[in-house]
Design a protein around this motif. Sequence first.
Motif, PDB file in Angstrom:
ATOM      1  N   GLY A  31       0.777  -1.192   0.040  1.00 26.20           N
ATOM      2  CA  GLY A  31      -0.085   0.037   0.039  1.00 26.20           C
ATOM      3  C   GLY A  31       0.853   1.383  -0.024  1.00 26.20           C
ATOM      4  N   GLU A  32       2.002   1.146   0.095  1.00 29.39           N
ATOM      5  CA  GLU A  32       3.023   2.491  -0.187  1.00 29.39           C
ATOM      6  C   GLU A  32       3.132   2.951  -1.454  1.00 29.39           C
ATOM      7  OE1 GLU A  32       6.530   3.264   2.929  1.00 29.39           O
ATOM      8  OE2 GLU A  32       6.885   1.414   2.042  1.00 29.39           O
ATOM      9  N   PHE A  33       3.435   4.259  -1.565  1.00 35.10           N
ATOM     10  CA  PHE A  33       3.666   5.021  -2.797  1.00 35.10           C
ATOM     11  C   PHE A  33       5.264   5.558  -2.315  1.00 35.10           C
ATOM     12  CE2 PHE A  33       1.922   7.862  -6.221  1.00 35.10           C
ATOM     13  CZ  PHE A  33       3.142   7.562  -7.043  1.00 35.10           C
ATOM     14  N   VAL A  34       6.154   5.066  -2.969  1.00 31.38           N
ATOM     15  CA  VAL A  34       7.514   5.452  -2.627  1.00 31.38           C
ATOM     16  C   VAL A  34       8.494   5.830  -3.919  1.00 31.38           C
ATOM     17  CG1 VAL A  34       9.744   4.356  -1.934  1.00 31.38           C
ATOM     18  CG2 VAL A  34       7.621   3.381  -0.906  1.00 31.38           C
ATOM     19  N   SER A  35       8.999   6.985  -3.522  1.00 31.64           N
ATOM     20  CA  SER A  35       9.865   7.606  -4.765  1.00 31.64           C
ATOM     21  C   SER A  35      11.310   7.153  -4.563  1.00 31.64           C
ATOM     22  CB  SER A  35       9.426   9.157  -4.830  1.00 31.64           C
ATOM     23  OG  SER A  35       9.711   9.648  -3.780  1.00 31.64           O
ATOM     24  N   ILE A  36      12.148   7.221  -5.637  1.00 28.60           N
ATOM     25  CA  ILE A  36      13.397   6.910  -5.620  1.00 28.60           C
ATOM     26  C   ILE A  36      14.000   8.109  -6.406  1.00 28.60           C
ATOM     27  CG2 ILE A  36      15.381   5.597  -6.183  1.00 28.60           C
ATOM     28  CD1 ILE A  36      13.419   3.118  -6.157  1.00 28.60           C
ATOM     29  N   MET A  37      14.922   8.776  -5.885  1.00 28.65           N
ATOM     30  CA  MET A  37      15.665  10.057  -6.445  1.00 28.65           C
ATOM     31  C   MET A  37      17.161   9.637  -6.207  1.00 28.65           C
ATOM     32  SD  MET A  37      13.245  13.238  -5.693  1.00 28.65           S
ATOM     33  CE  MET A  37      14.339  14.203  -6.782  1.00 28.65           C
ATOM     34  N   SER A 174       4.713  19.853 -17.275  1.00 32.70           N
ATOM     35  CA  SER A 174       4.212  19.916 -15.825  1.00 32.70           C
ATOM     36  C   SER A 174       2.587  19.817 -15.693  1.00 32.70           C
ATOM     37  CB  SER A 174       4.654  21.098 -15.087  1.00 32.70           C
ATOM     38  OG  SER A 174       3.976  22.494 -15.984  1.00 32.70           O
ATOM     39  N   ALA A 175       1.932  20.094 -16.512  1.00 31.39           N
ATOM     40  CA  ALA A 175       0.303  20.147 -16.600  1.00 31.39           C
ATOM     41  C   ALA A 175       0.009  18.729 -16.541  1.00 31.39           C
ATOM     42  CB  ALA A 175      -0.124  20.808 -17.393  1.00 31.39           C
ATOM     43  N   MET A 176       0.661  17.884 -17.847  1.00 34.57           N
ATOM     44  CA  MET A 176       0.304  16.738 -18.052  1.00 34.57           C
ATOM     45  C   MET A 176       0.929  15.595 -17.044  1.00 34.57           C
ATOM     46  SD  MET A 176      -1.304  14.297 -19.716  1.00 34.57           S
ATOM     47  CE  MET A 176      -1.814  15.699 -21.042  1.00 34.57           C
ATOM     48  N   GLY A 177       2.301  15.969 -16.477  1.00 36.17           N
ATOM     49  CA  GLY A 177       2.904  15.354 -15.436  1.00 36.17           C
ATOM     50  C   GLY A 177       2.162  15.222 -14.204  1.00 36.17           C
ATOM     51  N   ASN A 178       1.446  16.131 -13.766  1.00 32.87           N
ATOM     52  CA  ASN A 178       0.521  16.456 -12.677  1.00 32.87           C
ATOM     53  C   ASN A 178      -0.604  15.317 -12.889  1.00 32.87           C
ATOM     54  OD1 ASN A 178       1.663  18.061 -10.719  1.00 32.87           O
ATOM     55  ND2 ASN A 178       1.422  19.822 -12.077  1.00 32.87           N
ATOM     56  N   GLU A 179      -1.273  15.534 -13.950  1.00 34.10           N
ATOM     57  CA  GLU A 179      -2.276  14.439 -14.365  1.00 34.10           C
ATOM     58  C   GLU A 179      -2.053  13.036 -14.163  1.00 34.10           C
ATOM     59  OE1 GLU A 179      -4.534  14.983 -18.078  1.00 34.10           O
ATOM     60  OE2 GLU A 179      -4.592  17.136 -17.662  1.00 34.10           O
ATOM     61  N   ILE A 180      -0.766  12.704 -14.706  1.00 34.64           N
ATOM     62  CA  ILE A 180      -0.189  11.272 -14.652  1.00 34.64           C
ATOM     63  C   ILE A 180       0.029  10.953 -13.289  1.00 34.64           C
ATOM     64  CG2 ILE A 180       1.608   9.855 -14.994  1.00 34.64           C
ATOM     65  CD1 ILE A 180      -0.425  10.254 -17.445  1.00 34.64           C
ATOM     66  N   MET A 181       0.584  11.906 -12.301  1.00 35.09           N
ATOM     67  CA  MET A 181       0.539  11.715 -10.814  1.00 35.09           C
ATOM     68  C   MET A 181      -0.637  11.564 -10.091  1.00 35.09           C
ATOM     69  SD  MET A 181       3.490  11.228  -9.632  1.00 35.09           S
ATOM     70  CE  MET A 181       3.012  11.335  -7.944  1.00 35.09           C
ATOM     71  N   ASN A 182      -1.737  12.321 -10.736  1.00 35.48           N
ATOM     72  CA  ASN A 182      -3.087  12.035 -10.075  1.00 35.48           C
ATOM     73  C   ASN A 182      -3.566  10.777 -10.498  1.00 35.48           C
ATOM     74  OD1 ASN A 182      -3.113  14.688  -9.280  1.00 35.48           O
ATOM     75  ND2 ASN A 182      -4.261  15.574 -11.104  1.00 35.48           N
ATOM     76  N   THR A 198      12.063   8.917 -10.270  1.00 35.60           N
ATOM     77  CA  THR A 198      11.734  10.601 -10.680  1.00 35.60           C
ATOM     78  C   THR A 198      12.965  11.395 -10.423  1.00 35.60           C
ATOM     79  OG1 THR A 198      10.354  12.249 -10.410  1.00 35.60           O
ATOM     80  CG2 THR A 198      10.752  11.293  -8.289  1.00 35.60           C
ATOM     81  N   HIS A 199      13.104  12.219 -11.251  1.00 38.21           N
ATOM     82  CA  HIS A 199      14.095  13.552 -10.951  1.00 38.21           C
ATOM     83  C   HIS A 199      13.612  14.708 -10.380  1.00 38.21           C
ATOM     84  CE1 HIS A 199      17.057  11.241 -13.819  1.00 38.21           C
ATOM     85  NE2 HIS A 199      17.890  11.776 -13.069  1.00 38.21           N
ATOM     86  N   ASP A 200      12.062  14.847 -10.398  1.00 40.48           N
ATOM     87  CA  ASP A 200      11.156  15.673 -10.053  1.00 40.48           C
ATOM     88  C   ASP A 200      10.957  15.808  -8.517  1.00 40.48           C
ATOM     89  OD1 ASP A 200       9.102  17.485  -9.615  1.00 40.48           O
ATOM     90  OD2 ASP A 200       8.416  17.552 -11.566  1.00 40.48           O
ATOM     91  N   GLU A 201      11.250  16.889  -7.853  1.00 48.04           N
ATOM     92  CA  GLU A 201      11.277  17.033  -6.262  1.00 48.04           C
ATOM     93  C   GLU A 201       9.694  17.016  -6.029  1.00 48.04           C
ATOM     94  OE1 GLU A 201      13.042  16.725  -3.662  1.00 48.04           O
ATOM     95  OE2 GLU A 201      15.155  16.682  -4.207  1.00 48.04           O
ATOM     96  N   GLN A 202       9.100  17.780  -6.726  1.00 51.98           N
ATOM     97  CA  GLN A 202       7.750  18.146  -6.626  1.00 51.98           C
ATOM     98  C   GLN A 202       6.835  16.789  -6.523  1.00 51.98           C
ATOM     99  OE1 GLN A 202       6.517  21.053  -5.474  1.00 51.98           O
ATOM    100  NE2 GLN A 202       8.864  21.577  -5.159  1.00 51.98           N
ATOM    101  N   MET A 203       7.165  15.874  -7.669  1.00 52.13           N
ATOM    102  CA  MET A 203       6.402  14.684  -7.576  1.00 52.13           C
ATOM    103  C   MET A 203       6.688  13.766  -6.630  1.00 52.13           C
ATOM    104  SD  MET A 203       4.932  15.085 -10.360  1.00 52.13           S
ATOM    105  CE  MET A 203       4.720  15.823 -12.070  1.00 52.13           C
ATOM    106  N   ALA A 204       7.987  13.957  -6.154  1.00 55.60           N
ATOM    107  CA  ALA A 204       8.451  12.962  -5.155  1.00 55.60           C
ATOM    108  C   ALA A 204       7.814  13.387  -3.664  1.00 55.60           C
ATOM    109  CB  ALA A 204       9.981  13.138  -4.835  1.00 55.60           C
ATOM    110  N   LYS A 205       7.438  14.719  -3.497  1.00 49.60           N
ATOM    111  CA  LYS A 205       6.782  15.296  -2.369  1.00 49.60           C
ATOM    112  C   LYS A 205       5.318  14.527  -2.289  1.00 49.60           C
ATOM    113  CE  LYS A 205       9.378  19.263  -1.526  1.00 49.60           C
ATOM    114  NZ  LYS A 205       9.723  20.752  -1.786  1.00 49.60           N
ATOM    115  N   ARG A 206       4.964  14.288  -3.372  1.00 51.51           N
ATOM    116  CA  ARG A 206       3.373  13.883  -3.390  1.00 51.51           C
ATOM    117  C   ARG A 206       3.403  12.096  -3.131  1.00 51.51           C
ATOM    118  NH1 ARG A 206       0.644  16.020  -8.718  1.00 51.51           N
ATOM    119  NH2 ARG A 206      -1.290  14.871  -7.739  1.00 51.51           N
ATOM    120  N   THR A 207       4.528  11.883  -2.753  1.00 48.53           N
ATOM    121  CA  THR A 207       4.385  10.062  -2.496  1.00 48.53           C
ATOM    122  C   THR A 207       4.704  10.110  -0.788  1.00 48.53           C
ATOM    123  OG1 THR A 207       6.836   9.777  -2.655  1.00 48.53           O
ATOM    124  CG2 THR A 207       5.540   9.737  -4.669  1.00 48.53           C
ATOM    125  N   HIS A 208       4.559   8.943  -0.297  1.00 46.20           N
ATOM    126  CA  HIS A 208       4.691   8.606   1.171  1.00 46.20           C
ATOM    127  C   HIS A 208       5.930   8.679   1.806  1.00 46.20           C
ATOM    128  CE1 HIS A 208       0.663   6.113   0.490  1.00 46.20           C
ATOM    129  NE2 HIS A 208       0.531   7.142   0.244  1.00 46.20           N
TER     130      HIS A 208
END
Length: 220
Positions: A31-37, A174-182, A198-208
């Motif tokens: 159930g986790e959502f984990v990002s790797i940077m 960025s707009a389409m990236g946010n849709e994919i993250m949603n 991901t290389h994107d800090e903002q996307m990573a912040k949306r994960t657990h």
Amino acid sequence: MITLQNIEKVYRTSTIETLALNNINLDIRKGEFVSIMGPSGCGKSTLLNVMGLLDEPSKGTVQLDGQAVTQYRDKELARLRNQKIGFIFQSFHLINDLTVLDNVEIPLLYRSQNGRPRQDYAKDALTKVGLSNRMKHFPKQLSGGQKQRVAIARAIVGNPDIILADEPTGNLDSAMGNEIMNILQQLNDDGATIVMVTHDEQMAKRTHRLIRLFDGTQVL
């Protein structure tokens, strides 16, 4: 869900030896959502491939649902990948000569799924990612964001427990990236365990949880 213990990955040629992963210990819980940077070349994709049973570690053990799989034969690993893991790639990896619907059906072909149920599952997956009106289109007729949605539908069509995503927003604005993250967050809310490079800090912040790598080593 996924446990890596003392993982090392070495690539060797006749003249050089490259240590891609060094003493990685991770536990990805259900159930986790984990990002790797980490910087380019630090081992992120290699780590994802080891988690996804696409690449065998040089040392250490990989456990899936508490079962060590490091010594499994290729046929057994392929079966586990098909049944339990969905893959999303930065470059989509769609087959241009197949329709969107046919592309999404591919994982079910390897399960010998019958035609009508297979098509129904693929249609359901495309509806989840908002592409029910593009089923008969071909990849060349789609935008980058739409192609990634098809790739996500293909990843989820077999109802996998785990989704591994390698830079799923890397080729998108960025707009389409946010849709994919949603979409990924909704899949996670519905119960999927997701690991995303991901290389994107903002996307990573949306994960657990965020895992950082540097030169093949986990940064604590």
